[in-house]
Scaffold this motif. Structure first.
Motif, PDB file in Angstrom:
ATOM      1  N   SER A  55      54.535  22.609  24.060  1.00 37.92           N
ATOM      2  CA  SER A  55      55.325  23.922  23.548  1.00 37.92           C
ATOM      3  C   SER A  55      55.624  23.612  22.196  1.00 37.92           C
ATOM      4  CB  SER A  55      56.202  24.396  24.471  1.00 37.92           C
ATOM      5  OG  SER A  55      56.069  24.484  25.810  1.00 37.92           O
ATOM      6  N   ASN A  56      55.638  24.801  21.201  1.00 35.62           N
ATOM      7  CA  ASN A  56      56.305  24.678  20.164  1.00 35.62           C
ATOM      8  C   ASN A  56      57.697  24.441  19.899  1.00 35.62           C
ATOM      9  OD1 ASN A  56      53.465  25.173  19.129  1.00 35.62           O
ATOM     10  ND2 ASN A  56      54.096  27.126  18.541  1.00 35.62           N
ATOM     11  N   GLY A  57      58.167  23.806  19.094  1.00 35.59           N
ATOM     12  CA  GLY A  57      59.608  23.616  18.996  1.00 35.59           C
ATOM     13  C   GLY A  57      60.448  22.748  20.116  1.00 35.59           C
ATOM     14  N   ALA A  58      59.571  21.894  20.841  1.00 36.57           N
ATOM     15  CA  ALA A  58      60.193  21.431  21.807  1.00 36.57           C
ATOM     16  C   ALA A  58      60.003  19.812  21.946  1.00 36.57           C
ATOM     17  CB  ALA A  58      59.387  21.930  23.355  1.00 36.57           C
ATOM     18  N   PRO A  59      60.860  19.125  21.140  1.00 39.45           N
ATOM     19  CA  PRO A  59      60.737  17.680  21.013  1.00 39.45           C
ATOM     20  C   PRO A  59      61.392  16.679  22.149  1.00 39.45           C
ATOM     21  CG  PRO A  59      62.854  18.426  20.218  1.00 39.45           C
ATOM     22  CD  PRO A  59      62.074  19.621  20.537  1.00 39.45           C
ATOM     23  N   THR A  60      60.488  15.751  22.388  1.00 36.86           N
ATOM     24  CA  THR A  60      61.213  14.712  23.134  1.00 36.86           C
ATOM     25  C   THR A  60      62.234  13.873  22.719  1.00 36.86           C
ATOM     26  OG1 THR A  60      60.259  12.883  25.122  1.00 36.86           O
ATOM     27  CG2 THR A  60      59.673  12.799  22.594  1.00 36.86           C
ATOM     28  N   LEU A  61      62.524  13.670  21.478  1.00 36.75           N
ATOM     29  CA  LEU A  61      63.546  13.017  20.967  1.00 36.75           C
ATOM     30  C   LEU A  61      64.479  13.969  19.938  1.00 36.75           C
ATOM     31  CD1 LEU A  61      65.230  10.401  20.168  1.00 36.75           C
ATOM     32  CD2 LEU A  61      63.404  10.101  18.522  1.00 36.75           C
ATOM     33  N   ILE A  62      65.762  13.939  20.131  1.00 40.63           N
ATOM     34  CA  ILE A  62      66.509  14.558  19.023  1.00 40.63           C
ATOM     35  C   ILE A  62      67.501  13.310  18.461  1.00 40.63           C
ATOM     36  CG2 ILE A  62      68.534  15.879  18.280  1.00 40.63           C
ATOM     37  CD1 ILE A  62      67.639  17.893  20.323  1.00 40.63           C
ATOM     38  N   TYR A  63      67.228  13.189  17.197  1.00 36.39           N
ATOM     39  CA  TYR A  63      67.940  11.876  16.505  1.00 36.39           C
ATOM     40  C   TYR A  63      69.303  12.818  15.721  1.00 36.39           C
ATOM     41  CZ  TYR A  63      68.607   7.356  14.360  1.00 36.39           C
ATOM     42  OH  TYR A  63      69.394   6.209  13.760  1.00 36.39           O
ATOM     43  N   VAL A  64      70.300  12.489  15.996  1.00 35.74           N
ATOM     44  CA  VAL A  64      71.580  13.020  15.402  1.00 35.74           C
ATOM     45  C   VAL A  64      72.165  12.215  14.389  1.00 35.74           C
ATOM     46  CG1 VAL A  64      73.734  14.301  15.561  1.00 35.74           C
ATOM     47  CG2 VAL A  64      71.891  13.821  17.609  1.00 35.74           C
ATOM     48  N   ALA A  65      72.073  12.696  13.087  1.00 36.76           N
ATOM     49  CA  ALA A  65      72.540  11.733  12.215  1.00 36.76           C
ATOM     50  C   ALA A  65      73.718  12.432  11.155  1.00 36.76           C
ATOM     51  CB  ALA A  65      71.353  11.130  11.151  1.00 36.76           C
ATOM     52  N   GLY A  66      74.609  11.609  10.549  1.00 30.99           N
ATOM     53  CA  GLY A  66      75.703  12.457  10.046  1.00 30.99           C
ATOM     54  C   GLY A  66      75.474  13.165   8.575  1.00 30.99           C
ATOM     55  N   ALA A  67      74.396  13.056   7.908  1.00 29.05           N
ATOM     56  CA  ALA A  67      74.266  13.515   6.568  1.00 29.05           C
ATOM     57  C   ALA A  67      72.705  13.952   6.345  1.00 29.05           C
ATOM     58  CB  ALA A  67      74.669  12.541   5.363  1.00 29.05           C
ATOM     59  N   ALA A  68      72.359  14.753   5.391  1.00 27.77           N
ATOM     60  CA  ALA A  68      71.062  15.166   5.173  1.00 27.77           C
ATOM     61  C   ALA A  68      70.302  14.136   4.546  1.00 27.77           C
ATOM     62  CB  ALA A  68      70.923  16.353   4.327  1.00 27.77           C
ATOM     63  N   LEU A  69      70.678  13.085   3.515  1.00 27.52           N
ATOM     64  CA  LEU A  69      70.124  11.959   2.815  1.00 27.52           C
ATOM     65  C   LEU A  69      69.535  11.028   4.073  1.00 27.52           C
ATOM     66  CD1 LEU A  69      69.169  10.842   0.237  1.00 27.52           C
ATOM     67  CD2 LEU A  69      71.254   9.688   0.303  1.00 27.52           C
ATOM     68  N   ARG A  70      70.480  10.766   5.083  1.00 25.28           N
ATOM     69  CA  ARG A  70      70.300  10.033   6.072  1.00 25.28           C
ATOM     70  C   ARG A  70      69.069  10.538   7.138  1.00 25.28           C
ATOM     71  NH1 ARG A  70      70.210   4.784   7.815  1.00 25.28           N
ATOM     72  NH2 ARG A  70      70.656   4.508  10.007  1.00 25.28           N
ATOM     73  N   VAL A  71      69.205  11.723   7.196  1.00 31.50           N
ATOM     74  CA  VAL A  71      68.303  12.598   8.186  1.00 31.50           C
ATOM     75  C   VAL A  71      66.828  12.503   7.404  1.00 31.50           C
ATOM     76  CG1 VAL A  71      67.165  14.627   8.637  1.00 31.50           C
ATOM     77  CG2 VAL A  71      69.740  13.870   9.139  1.00 31.50           C
ATOM     78  N   ALA A  72      66.612  12.451   6.116  1.00 31.76           N
ATOM     79  CA  ALA A  72      65.472  12.362   5.506  1.00 31.76           C
ATOM     80  C   ALA A  72      64.929  10.684   5.745  1.00 31.76           C
ATOM     81  CB  ALA A  72      65.734  12.588   4.036  1.00 31.76           C
ATOM     82  N   ASP A  73      65.935  10.007   5.782  1.00 30.14           N
ATOM     83  CA  ASP A  73      65.391   8.289   5.762  1.00 30.14           C
ATOM     84  C   ASP A  73      64.996   8.237   7.189  1.00 30.14           C
ATOM     85  OD1 ASP A  73      65.913   7.899   3.227  1.00 30.14           O
ATOM     86  OD2 ASP A  73      67.828   7.016   3.714  1.00 30.14           O
ATOM     87  N   VAL A  74      65.448   8.781   8.215  1.00 35.36           N
ATOM     88  CA  VAL A  74      65.135   8.726   9.626  1.00 35.36           C
ATOM     89  C   VAL A  74      63.818   9.297   9.886  1.00 35.36           C
ATOM     90  CG1 VAL A  74      65.773   9.269  11.932  1.00 35.36           C
ATOM     91  CG2 VAL A  74      67.493   8.592  10.355  1.00 35.36           C
ATOM     92  N   THR A  75      63.672  10.410   9.336  1.00 31.77           N
ATOM     93  CA  THR A  75      62.456  11.395   9.407  1.00 31.77           C
ATOM     94  C   THR A  75      61.304  10.364   9.015  1.00 31.77           C
ATOM     95  OG1 THR A  75      63.617  13.252   9.190  1.00 31.77           O
ATOM     96  CG2 THR A  75      61.036  13.280   9.010  1.00 31.77           C
ATOM     97  N   ARG A  76      61.339   9.720   7.918  1.00 26.66           N
ATOM     98  CA  ARG A  76      60.195   8.775   7.315  1.00 26.66           C
ATOM     99  C   ARG A  76      59.741   7.879   8.491  1.00 26.66           C
ATOM    100  NH1 ARG A  76      62.474  10.224   2.383  1.00 26.66           N
ATOM    101  NH2 ARG A  76      63.890   8.350   2.495  1.00 26.66           N
ATOM    102  N   VAL A  77      60.899   7.466   9.025  1.00 27.51           N
ATOM    103  CA  VAL A  77      60.750   5.994   9.809  1.00 27.51           C
ATOM    104  C   VAL A  77      60.035   6.754  11.294  1.00 27.51           C
ATOM    105  CG1 VAL A  77      61.566   4.327  11.479  1.00 27.51           C
ATOM    106  CG2 VAL A  77      62.381   4.830   8.844  1.00 27.51           C
ATOM    107  N   LEU A  78      60.449   7.675  11.910  1.00 28.96           N
ATOM    108  CA  LEU A  78      59.885   8.349  12.865  1.00 28.96           C
ATOM    109  C   LEU A  78      58.538   8.864  12.903  1.00 28.96           C
ATOM    110  CD1 LEU A  78      62.949  10.319  14.278  1.00 28.96           C
ATOM    111  CD2 LEU A  78      62.050   8.101  15.124  1.00 28.96           C
ATOM    112  N   LYS A  79      58.008   8.897  11.877  1.00 30.14           N
ATOM    113  CA  LYS A  79      56.771   9.264  11.274  1.00 30.14           C
ATOM    114  C   LYS A  79      55.668   8.040  11.497  1.00 30.14           C
ATOM    115  CE  LYS A  79      57.555  13.521   8.412  1.00 30.14           C
ATOM    116  NZ  LYS A  79      57.058  14.190   7.412  1.00 30.14           N
ATOM    117  N   ASN A  80      56.351   7.116  11.746  1.00 30.85           N
ATOM    118  CA  ASN A  80      55.414   5.774  11.647  1.00 30.85           C
ATOM    119  C   ASN A  80      54.333   5.973  12.771  1.00 30.85           C
ATOM    120  OD1 ASN A  80      54.690   3.141  12.949  1.00 30.85           O
ATOM    121  ND2 ASN A  80      55.959   2.356  10.986  1.00 30.85           N
TER     122      ASN A  80
END
Length: 321
Positions: A187-212
């Motif tokens: 299904s669209n928009g249905a992740p198996t993982l939600i990663y909760v980070a405290g700031a937008a800059l940190r989210v951007a860094d996490v996203t790059r790692v999860l694309k490994n």
């Protein structure tokens, strides 16, 4: 400057520069601000190479005109100044990257809150939860408590808990999550993982790692980058409804709105929620140390009806990283 009776028409034409229009496609910036709750603004930025050279015709006329040699010299000087400014900007960006790197706590695992066994983590989360719901009774808080059985035991992980180690952490400590991330959701928009980070800059860094590729393989879904700065809620709703995602990294404020105010972020495939509690911001505060982000985590993300139900039924596991 040597003055000469030159024809002003011989002066070099003034260079004109204009910023490119911002793209309309839903593509998230790599550079974002720490604040996440500001309204969207359209800002035109100059490229590093944008250099303004040559004085205007009015200035040339006022000074009686200048020779081509003088004009070339002035232009060369300004170009050199621009090159220096560009190098300075590059050094500043490098310093900022180093600051972000240093901000990642590299303490020994045994000294970290996130490295404690599940029963201690359950008590820790309950104490943080009580701060977010000061008016609730002990009995009411117990109904909202994250049970010990829903918290993943990560005590076997003895390396540091930084983003450099996240892929290996998931691979070794959360093997079932790694397998699920390599599969595309139905299904669209249905992740198996939600990663909760405290700031937008940190989210951007996490996203790059999860694309490994080690996590996604060849079939894994997209990684959603969800924060309020620069992006309206409607933009994320549209993106999620048309995209199959394997993971969603976001700030608790934006995640909470998507979970509670829209139907775009589904929990039908959700198996893990990772709380980014080891990372400290420049003020040495974690995700749950900051009152605003702590309240959003417990009041909007973990308190979402379907999320809380999945946690209590054992379908969703909570991980402290």
């Amino acid at each position: 400057m040597r003055l000469a009776n030159s024809d002003p028409s011989q002066m070099p034409e003034t260079m004109k520069h204009g910023g490119d229009d911002l793209e309309d496609d839903f593509v998230l910036d790599e550079t974002v601000a720490l604040s996440e709750d500001e309204e969207v603004e359209t800002i035109a930025h100059l490229d590093d190479e944008d250099v303004f050279v040559d004085a205007g015709d009015d200035e040339a006329d006022e000074n009686g005109g200048g020779t081509d040699e003088d004009a070339d010299e002035e232009e060369s000087t300004k170009v050199d100044d621009a090159a220096v400014a560009k190098k300075r900007k590059r050094r500043e960006k490098e310093k900022e990257r180093k600051k972000r790197k240093i901000a990642e706590t590299v303490e020994k695992s045994e000294g970290l809150t996130s490295a404690q066994p599940p029963h201690q983590l359950s008590s820790y989360l309950a104490s943080m939860q009580a701060k977010s719901f000061p008016k609730l009774s002990a009995l009411e808080l117990e109904d909202l408590r994250i049970p010990e059985s829903a918290i993943v035991d990560t005590t076997s992980w003895t390396s540091s808990r930084t983003l450099d180690e996240l892929v290996e952490f998931i691979t070794k400590v959360l093997p079932s999550l790694r397998l699920r991330l390599a599969q595309k959701s139905k299904s669209n928009g249905a992740p198996t993982l939600i990663y909760v980070a405290g700031a937008a800059l940190r989210v951007a860094d996490v996203t790059r790692v999860l694309k490994n590729n080690k996590l996604q393989g060849d079939k894994g879904g997209d990684v959603a980058k969800l924060f309020a700065k620069h992006f309206k809620l409607s933009q994320h709703v549209s993106y999620l409804k048309r995209t199959k995602i394997g993971a969603a990294a976001g700030t608790p404020g934006r995640l909470g709105k998507l979970l509670n105010e829209t139907d775009a972020l589904s929990v039908s495939a959700l198996s893990h929620i990772i709380l980014d509690v080891t990372y400290k911001d420049p003020k040495n505060r974690s995700l749950l140390d900051i009152p605003e982000t702590r309240d959003e985590v417990f009041q909007t993300v973990l308190n979402n009806e379907l999320v809380l139900k999945g946690i209590k039924e054992g379908k969703i596991q909570v991980v402290l990283f």
